[in-house]
Scaffold this motif. Structure first.
Motif, mmCIF file in Angstrom:
data_model
loop_
_atom_site.group_PDB
_atom_site.id
_atom_site.type_symbol
_atom_site.label_atom_id
_atom_site.label_comp_id
_atom_site.label_asym_id
_atom_site.label_seq_id
_atom_site.Cartn_x
_atom_site.Cartn_y
_atom_site.Cartn_z
ATOM 1 N N MET A 60 6.425 -63.057 0.650
ATOM 2 C CA MET A 60 6.373 -63.431 -0.705
ATOM 3 C C MET A 60 5.655 -65.069 -0.913
ATOM 4 N N LEU A 61 4.668 -65.322 -0.219
ATOM 5 C CA LEU A 61 3.774 -66.575 -0.206
ATOM 6 C C LEU A 61 2.890 -66.472 -1.372
ATOM 7 N N ASP A 62 2.569 -67.457 -2.151
ATOM 8 C CA ASP A 62 1.858 -67.325 -3.497
ATOM 9 C C ASP A 62 0.229 -66.923 -2.928
ATOM 10 N N SER A 63 -0.508 -66.588 -3.711
ATOM 11 C CA SER A 63 -1.702 -66.205 -3.528
ATOM 12 C C SER A 63 -2.489 -67.221 -2.697
ATOM 13 N N GLY A 322 5.958 -52.917 1.942
ATOM 14 C CA GLY A 322 6.924 -52.113 1.339
ATOM 15 C C GLY A 322 7.795 -51.428 2.090
ATOM 16 N N GLN A 323 7.652 -51.323 3.476
ATOM 17 C CA GLN A 323 8.575 -50.797 4.295
ATOM 18 C C GLN A 323 9.712 -51.857 4.849
ATOM 19 N N ILE A 324 9.165 -53.371 4.579
ATOM 20 C CA ILE A 324 10.142 -54.352 5.032
ATOM 21 C C ILE A 324 10.914 -54.829 3.785
ATOM 22 N N ARG A 325 9.923 -55.433 2.779
ATOM 23 C CA ARG A 325 10.524 -56.109 1.983
ATOM 24 C C ARG A 325 11.579 -55.310 0.945
ATOM 25 N N GLY A 326 12.737 -55.826 0.982
ATOM 26 C CA GLY A 326 13.726 -55.072 0.093
ATOM 27 C C GLY A 326 14.388 -54.115 1.158
ATOM 28 N N LYS A 327 13.793 -53.451 1.822
ATOM 29 C CA LYS A 327 14.559 -52.454 2.750
ATOM 30 C C LYS A 327 15.186 -53.043 3.910
ATOM 31 N N ILE A 353 15.961 -49.210 -7.143
ATOM 32 C CA ILE A 353 15.458 -49.872 -5.715
ATOM 33 C C ILE A 353 15.989 -48.634 -4.714
ATOM 34 N N ILE A 354 17.342 -48.285 -5.106
ATOM 35 C CA ILE A 354 17.748 -47.430 -4.119
ATOM 36 C C ILE A 354 16.832 -46.148 -3.991
ATOM 37 N N MET A 355 16.330 -45.642 -5.262
ATOM 38 C CA MET A 355 15.477 -44.319 -5.050
ATOM 39 C C MET A 355 14.116 -44.703 -4.392
ATOM 40 N N ILE A 412 18.236 -58.776 7.199
ATOM 41 C CA ILE A 412 18.253 -60.076 6.637
ATOM 42 C C ILE A 412 18.605 -60.326 5.306
ATOM 43 N N LEU A 413 19.509 -61.167 4.922
ATOM 44 C CA LEU A 413 19.537 -61.391 3.399
ATOM 45 C C LEU A 413 19.247 -62.913 3.368
#
Length: 582
Positions: A60-63, A322-327, A353-355, A412-413
């Motif tokens: 999530m680093l800024d651009s 997409g496979q890492i962040r959130g999941k 998010i679940i779907m 990780i939370l």
């Protein structure tokens, strides 16, 4: 200390930002192992790098931010396990990779000579340009002028055209003057380099010597690289070819072809330079220039099987994030209102998010969302499912943010000051909720906070950050009862609960150093009342206090003078028991 599995291993991490033409070093050489099922707190002043550190491994680093050095290895067996199907097309790729690797492996036989050729070319370039000292001097002068120009331009942008016309005119004149000086300095440098090139080009003796040495090396290199490679190298290349296919197997055909080509090119470059490709670490690094390396494990007639080396510092593809962040790595932010979409219902925000991550139907997602809402303590979840965020209180909104973060059961939370925006009476409830859910879901908590009271209640270990570096790492008991770094002493001394009646509350004098500039010595030295002369000259190493306690201060050097911690924290035990109910 109980042996725990390392979930996230950070080594020599550096994170930088491009800011208005300058480079800011937000994280400087951080190394830290984070274990499964633990709670680790990251503490420090604003600007210390706490949020940037966690954003680096959450993608999530800024651009304008980037990881300039180091690795972040995420050890997740489920995500790492990789299987690709074996068919005629797969074997065609693998055999092609093997053929190219065998051909390129001849270059390894002459790698020592190749490096000598590069050194000779480098020698020619150095003689044809400014010396290292002159180059550093020129760059320093040019950098100073550019910084001054940037600062003047930024100041000009803040001036009011209606009231400060004279100041704007003066700033414009100063910018024009600085532009001329920059151009003149660049032109003068170019002229000096041109003179050096001409001098070398007309140095007949040196040119003759250079050509003779280069021809000799080229002849030797040609002889060495014409030999056959060994059987052991062929066997290694067979494994490498399978690892290349495993590493690109998750991509679609067009991208798989492109990535495979890139990996072969990187491996060829490594072979030329004599990189030890039998070394796991070296092989990981070479693959990491293109994509994650998947280490070959086994195969059968239908599939190849391997394990992925997930270096979060080198993620190149957004689909991988997409496979890492959130999941696998989720975040709870400080303000729930900025985390929730105000025009989408609470239920919809959880189910989406679940779907996305679990691939279930909307009906199944609704059932899981309601279960999650009940777990985080939302009363009458069925009735509140279709409410909007503004219909919830601050504490309930934060509970929903936690529900969203935990809906996919991440490893990780990250909790980025999740109680700061809440009422004091609600803070304890949210902290208890996070800890209670950890026992059920077995996630690792990385807790960012300024509040040492929160640290005392939630953390197993504490990492103290200052100026982008970890300056003390310890268990929570060691940090409170046996702190060793003067900055940690200052943080503890600043606790309002330690202040006595009719006394002034302690505060740390000064401000943290500018991270635009290179820091010499101990970064805390200008604010440190216990500063030694060496603190201004050399950066201290990380000294080991116990198996679980490390501190980056010259006061722990065996020959350093004995210094006692401040009197206000000498007998901290009873005060903390009363203040925080530890």
């Amino acid at each position: 200390m109980e042996k725990k599995n390392v979930l996230l291993s950070v080594k020599d991490l550096e994170v930088k930002f491009r800011v208005r033409g300058r480079i800011l070093s937000a994280i400087r050489g951080v190394s830290l192992d984070i274990y499964e099922d633990e709670s680790i707190a990251i503490v420090g002043e604003s600007g210390a790098g706490k949020s940037v550190f966690t954003k680096a491994f959450a993608g999530m680093l800024d651009s304008n931010g980037f990881v300039s050095n180091g690795s972040i290895i995420f050890n997740d067996p489920e995500l790492s396990d990789t299987v690709v199907k074996l068919n005629s097309t797969a074997w065609k790729f693998i055999n092609s990779y093997k053929k190219q690797l065998d051909e390129n492996s001849r270059l390894e036989l002459g790698s020592a000579t190749y490096r000598k050729m590069l050194e000779l070319e480098s020698e020619m370039r150095e003689k044809s340009t400014l010396s290292a000292a002159d180059k550093e001097k020129e760059e320093k002068e040019l950098h100073a002028l550019k910084v001054k120009r940037t600062e003047t331009f930024n100041k000009k942008q803040t001036l009011d055209p209606a009231k400060e016309k004279a100041e704007i005119k003066a700033a414009a004149a100063e910018i024009k003057k600085l532009d001329a000086e920059i151009k003149a300095l660049e032109k003068a440098t170019e002229q000096k380099i041109k003179e050096h090139k001409n001098a070398v080009a007309h140095d007949a003796a040196y040119q003759k010597s250079y050509q003779e040495r280069m021809e000799k090396l080229k002849k030797q290199y040609a002889e060495e690289t014409s030999k056959d490679i060994s059987d052991s190298t062929k066997k290694r290349n067979e494994t490498l070819a399978k690892e290349v296919y495993l590493s690109v197997g998750r991509y679609k055909f067009k991208k798989r072809f492109k990535m495979g080509k890139g990996l072969i090119a990187e491996l060829k470059k490594a072979m030329q330079l004599g990189v030890d490709l039998n070394s796991e670490e070296e092989r990981n690094q070479v693959f990491g220039n293109v994509t994650f390396r998947v280490r070959y494990l086994d195969e059968n007639s239908e599939r190849l099987h391997g394990t992925c080396i997930i270096n979060l510092a080198q993620v190149k593809d957004q689909n991988d994030w997409g496979q890492i962040r959130g999941k696998k790595i989720a975040t709870v932010f400080q303000d729930p209102m900025t985390s929730l979409n105000p025009i989408i219902t609470i239920g919809k925000q959880i189910t989406s998010i679940i779907m996305k991550h679990q691939g279930c139907s909307e009906v199944e997602a609704r059932g899981k969302a309601l279960e999650m809402m009940e777990k985080v303590g939302i009363p009458n979840a069925e009735a509140r499912f279709d409410d909007y965020p503004f219909q919830y209180s601050g504490g309930m909104r934060q509970r929903i943010v936690i529900a969203i973060a935990l809906s996919c059961q991440p490893k990780i939370l990250i909790c980025d000051e999740p109680t700061t925006a809440l009422d004091v009476t609600i803070q304890a409830q949210i902290l208890k909720l996070i800890k209670d859910l950890q026992k059920e879901y077995h996630y690792t908590i990385v807790f960012i906070t300024h509040d040492l009271g929160v640290v005392a209640n939630i953390a197993d270990r504490v990492a103290v950050l200052y100026a982008g570096q970890i300056i003390e790492l310890a268990t929570v008991e060691e940090l409170f009862y046996d702190p060793r770094h003067p900055y940690t002493w200052a943080l503890l001394s600043s606790l309002p609960q330690l202040a006595e009646r009719n006394t002034k509350l302690y505060s740390i004098t000064g401000t943290p150093p500018s991270l635009y500039n290179k820091i010499v010595g101990d970064s805390f030295a200008p604010r440190n009342p216990y500063c030694l002369k060496i603190d201004t000259l050399a950066e201290p190493p990380m000294f080991k206090v116990t198996e679980t306690h490390y501190a980056k201060t010259w006061l722990l050097e065996p020959n350093a003078p004995k210094v006692e911690k401040p009197e206000i924290i000498q007998d901290i035990h009873e005060k903390l028991l009363r203040a925080y109910n530890i």
